[in-house]
Motif scaffolding. Structure first.
Motif, short mmCIF file in Angstrom:
data_model
loop_
_atom_site.label_atom_id
_atom_site.label_comp_id
_atom_site.label_asym_id
_atom_site.label_seq_id
_atom_site.Cartn_x
_atom_site.Cartn_y
_atom_site.Cartn_z
N UNK A 1 -39.50 41.40 -17.90
CA UNK A 1 -38.97 40.08 -18.25
C UNK A 1 -37.50 39.96 -17.84
N UNK A 2 -36.71 41.00 -18.14
CA UNK A 2 -35.28 40.94 -17.82
C UNK A 2 -35.02 41.00 -16.32
N UNK A 3 -35.81 41.81 -15.61
CA UNK A 3 -35.65 41.87 -14.15
C UNK A 3 -36.01 40.52 -13.52
N UNK A 4 -37.07 39.89 -14.04
CA UNK A 4 -37.46 38.59 -13.50
C UNK A 4 -36.42 37.52 -13.84
N UNK A 5 -35.81 37.63 -15.01
CA UNK A 5 -34.73 36.70 -15.37
C UNK A 5 -33.55 36.83 -14.41
N UNK A 6 -33.29 38.05 -13.95
CA UNK A 6 -32.16 38.28 -13.04
C UNK A 6 -32.51 37.90 -11.61
N UNK A 7 -33.68 38.34 -11.13
CA UNK A 7 -33.96 38.27 -9.70
C UNK A 7 -34.98 37.21 -9.29
N UNK A 8 -35.65 36.57 -10.24
CA UNK A 8 -36.74 35.64 -9.88
C UNK A 8 -36.52 34.24 -10.44
N UNK A 9 -35.27 33.87 -10.69
CA UNK A 9 -35.00 32.52 -11.20
C UNK A 9 -34.32 31.70 -10.10
N UNK A 10 -33.14 31.17 -10.36
CA UNK A 10 -32.49 30.27 -9.40
C UNK A 10 -31.48 30.97 -8.50
N UNK A 11 -31.34 32.30 -8.65
CA UNK A 11 -30.42 33.06 -7.80
C UNK A 11 -31.22 34.17 -7.11
N UNK A 12 -31.07 34.26 -5.80
CA UNK A 12 -31.70 35.35 -5.04
C UNK A 12 -30.61 36.20 -4.42
N UNK A 13 -30.66 37.51 -4.64
CA UNK A 13 -29.57 38.39 -4.20
C UNK A 13 -30.03 39.28 -3.05
N UNK A 14 -29.19 39.41 -2.04
CA UNK A 14 -29.40 40.40 -0.97
C UNK A 14 -28.17 41.29 -0.94
N UNK A 15 -28.35 42.55 -1.33
CA UNK A 15 -27.21 43.47 -1.30
C UNK A 15 -27.62 44.92 -1.13
N UNK A 16 -28.92 45.25 -1.25
CA UNK A 16 -29.33 46.65 -1.23
C UNK A 16 -29.18 47.30 0.15
N UNK B 1 -25.16 38.66 0.20
CA UNK B 1 -25.60 37.27 0.38
C UNK B 1 -26.20 36.80 -0.93
N UNK B 2 -25.65 35.72 -1.47
CA UNK B 2 -26.13 35.16 -2.74
C UNK B 2 -26.80 33.82 -2.45
N UNK B 3 -28.14 33.79 -2.53
CA UNK B 3 -28.88 32.53 -2.38
C UNK B 3 -28.95 31.86 -3.75
N UNK B 4 -28.71 30.57 -3.81
CA UNK B 4 -28.72 29.91 -5.12
C UNK B 4 -29.26 28.49 -4.98
N UNK B 5 -30.05 28.09 -5.97
CA UNK B 5 -30.65 26.76 -6.00
C UNK B 5 -29.56 25.74 -6.32
N UNK B 6 -29.29 24.84 -5.37
CA UNK B 6 -28.19 23.88 -5.54
C UNK B 6 -28.48 22.82 -6.59
N UNK B 7 -29.70 22.78 -7.12
CA UNK B 7 -30.00 21.86 -8.22
C UNK B 7 -29.74 22.50 -9.59
N UNK B 8 -29.20 23.72 -9.59
CA UNK B 8 -28.80 24.38 -10.84
C UNK B 8 -27.28 24.60 -10.77
N UNK B 9 -26.49 23.60 -11.18
CA UNK B 9 -25.03 23.69 -11.00
C UNK B 9 -24.40 24.90 -11.68
N UNK B 10 -24.92 25.29 -12.84
CA UNK B 10 -24.31 26.43 -13.55
C UNK B 10 -24.54 27.73 -12.78
N UNK B 11 -25.74 27.89 -12.21
CA UNK B 11 -26.01 29.08 -11.39
C UNK B 11 -25.07 29.11 -10.18
N UNK B 12 -24.85 27.94 -9.57
CA UNK B 12 -23.95 27.85 -8.41
C UNK B 12 -22.53 28.26 -8.81
N UNK B 13 -22.07 27.75 -9.96
CA UNK B 13 -20.70 28.08 -10.40
C UNK B 13 -20.55 29.58 -10.65
#
Length: 570
Positions: free
Chosen positions: A47-62, A311-323
């Protein structure tokens, strides 16, 4: 998206079963999802991993080959409860969204048949940029240099740099005449320079938006060159006072080679600007071309992987995630002095420009876009529902900005002449008179004495560092130079040496940049001498002409042409 806890095949891939979901596991030290807890049930871990990596932010850093940097990013995003905002921060974000959206609405109402390359569909870019600038100012940045294509440029000028609105609105007046020195370029290509107080930090900040032609990414290296120059003259070797922000469209970021060239300059000793924040307006279309026809890579941002930029991918319809992502990007740049990419995954509400019909080529996409609720309404509804603002406060914020625009529109009708001094990305002190006209330029005599030339020639023929062993072939070249100086003749290389040296005498810094410029393509220049017995020991005689002189910078570039030329231009 719905959590995938019950997706047993995913769990089974790791040799676990549905019966293990409530089993408690010890957490490895590499993860931060536990917060203060050392162990969690498998169900809670997923649940916590999906909250971090499967919501409105997609991370590429590994792919970054530095454990400290990877762990820094994991901590920023995995720690429980990191994306918490105060009510004041939410209200500020809403007000910035209001300004971003109502500015475009105002232009659409007043000039419905004019091209303006509006930001509709990615209005969140304005608060995103302001967050980056606020956070950077908080960490000590005093000067931000920006480059961007035409989409949203007028909005950035109005709401980020805060150019007077009447100066922008009068650009739409067909009767506006350019002064004699006017640029003649279209309004969505023009630049701007402005010093102001940052309201979030109460510190002085200087913002410069560079002019850019229709070649969308041409401005990238020019911004880096200007940033490098500002850092040099301020003695800001670590990039703690001056920084650059580059905005891109998704199709151009993937398609134009100068992006790759600019990335490859980012960590070279004589070219680095100590980290750039790249913001990609990823509206998933390039004019009329779909992404599947526009690039061979999965994402438009994949070019950034070559320099280990996260690289931080973020859903632009979620302003708080973008900020949040923008705040982390600013911290990353300040911490590691490296590039970072924020990919705003959004859409383009209208055609390529306001006169264009997108339904010709993307009918299904635009049927979907027409149903899309604007981000301002979504976010306002959310804040009203949770009691952060009232409907009345929201409507008052809109009315206040609409009134500001109307008053500026009235004033704009008084502007009949366009002065280019209002549209330059540097102040050019002393260049204009009080009326905004350029002063007449005179050309002073540039000759120098023969004694000075002889002195420069003698130093150019010597090795001014003790116990420095040069190549025997170079000794012959230096002897020939000395002979020419005595005989009062010059070849190309010696004439260049004397010209540069005379600048240094007058306190003017000279930077020579390009492919193999240190030695010279034809083995003629030799401005950097190499010790034949000590690795990496070099000598630049030009920096030994006088005790009091300007520094001379000579640096081999990467094997780039367009990119390095742009940086030198900046």
């Amino acid at each position: 998206p719905a959590l995938q806890i019950d997706n047993v095949p995913v769990v089974g891939f790791y040799g676990l079963h549905e019966s293990d979901l409530d089993k408690v596991f010890q957490l490895p030290t590499t993860t931060f999802i536990g917060g203060n807890e050392n162990s969690l049930s498998l169900r809670e871990i997923i649940k916590r991993l999906e909250n971090t990596y499967c919501q409105h932010i997609g991370l590429e850093f590994m792919f970054i080959n530095d454990v400290e940097q990877c762990q820094w990013i994991r901590q920023k995003f995995e720690m429980p409860g990191v994306m918490k905002f105060t009510n004041e921060e939410k209200r500020t974000l809403l007000a910035r969204l209001v300004r971003s959206m109502r500015f475009e609405d105002f232009l659409a109402r007043k000039w419905s048949s004019e091209k303006r390359f509006g930001l509709e569909g990615c209005e969140v870019m304005i608060p995103a940029l302001k967050t980056i600038i606020d956070k950077s100012s908080e960490m000590g940045i005093e000067y931000v240099i920006m480059g961007m294509p035409h989409r949203g440029r007028l909005n950035v000028l109005a709401n980020v740099i805060r150019k007077e609105l009447e100066q922008i609105f009068c650009q739409f007046d067909p009767k506006l005449e350019a002064a004699d020195e006017g640029s003649g370029d279209v309004k969505y290509h023009l630049g701007m320079y402005h010093e102001r107080i940052n309201r979030a930090t109460n510190k002085k900040i200087t913002l410069s938006l560079m002019a850019n032609p229709s070649h969308l990414e041409a401005v990238d290296p020019v911004v880096q060159g200007k940033t490098k120059a500002e850092q040099f003259y301020r003695g800001d070797t670590a990039g703690k006072k001056v920084m650059s922000i580059l905005l891109h469209g998704d199709a151009a970021f993937a398609g134009q080679g100068v992006v790759y060239e600019t990335f490859h300059l980012s960590d070279l000793p004589s070219y680095t600007t100590n980290g750039t924040i790249h913001v990609v307006v990823n509206n998933q279309i390039g004019f009329t071309t779909d992404p599947r026809m526009a690039r061979s890579s999965p994402y438009p941002t994949d070019v950034a992987r070559v320099v280990n930029a996260p690289i931080f991918h973020v859903n632009a319809d979620d302003p708080e995630a973008v900020m949040y992502v923008c705040s982390v990007a600013a911290e990353w740049r300040n911490t590691f002095n490296k590039d970072v990419v924020v990919d705003l995954v959004c859409y383009r509400r209208r055609g390529h420009n306001e006169m264009d019909e997108p339904m010709f080529t993307q009918p299904l996409m635009y049927k979907q876009i027409h149903k899309q609720v604007p981000v301002l309404k979504k976010y306002a509804d959310k804040l009203i529902a949770d009691g952060t603002v009232t409907l009345q406060e929201f409507e008052e914020e809109i009315a206040k900005y609409d009134r500001i625009c109307e008053e500026a529109y009235t004033r704009s009708k008084d502007n009949k002449i366009l002065h280019i001094k209002h549209w330059l990305d540097s102040p050019w002190p002393g260049f204009f008179n009080v009326d905004g006209e350029p002063k007449s330029m005179s050309c002073p005599p540039t000759g120098i004495s023969e004694d000075l030339l002889t002195h420069i020639g003698n130093v150019a023929s010597s090795v001014p560092v003790k116990d420095f062993k040069i190549h025997p072939g170079l000794s012959r070249i230096l002897r020939a130079r000395l002979e020419m100086t005595k005989n009062r003749v010059v070849d190309w290389a010696l004439a260049e040496y004397m010209a540069f040296g005379s600048f240094l005498k007058e306190g003017i810094h000279v930077r020579l940049s390009g492919q193999d410029v240190e030695r010279g393509t034809f083995s003629h220049r030799h401005h950097v001498l190499h010790d034949q017995e000590v690795d990496k020991r070099t000598c630049v005689p030009m920096n030994h002409l006088w005790e009091q002189q300007a520094p001379y910078t000579v640096c081999n570039s990467s094997l780039s042409e367009y990119g390095v030329l742009g940086m030198s231009r900046g």
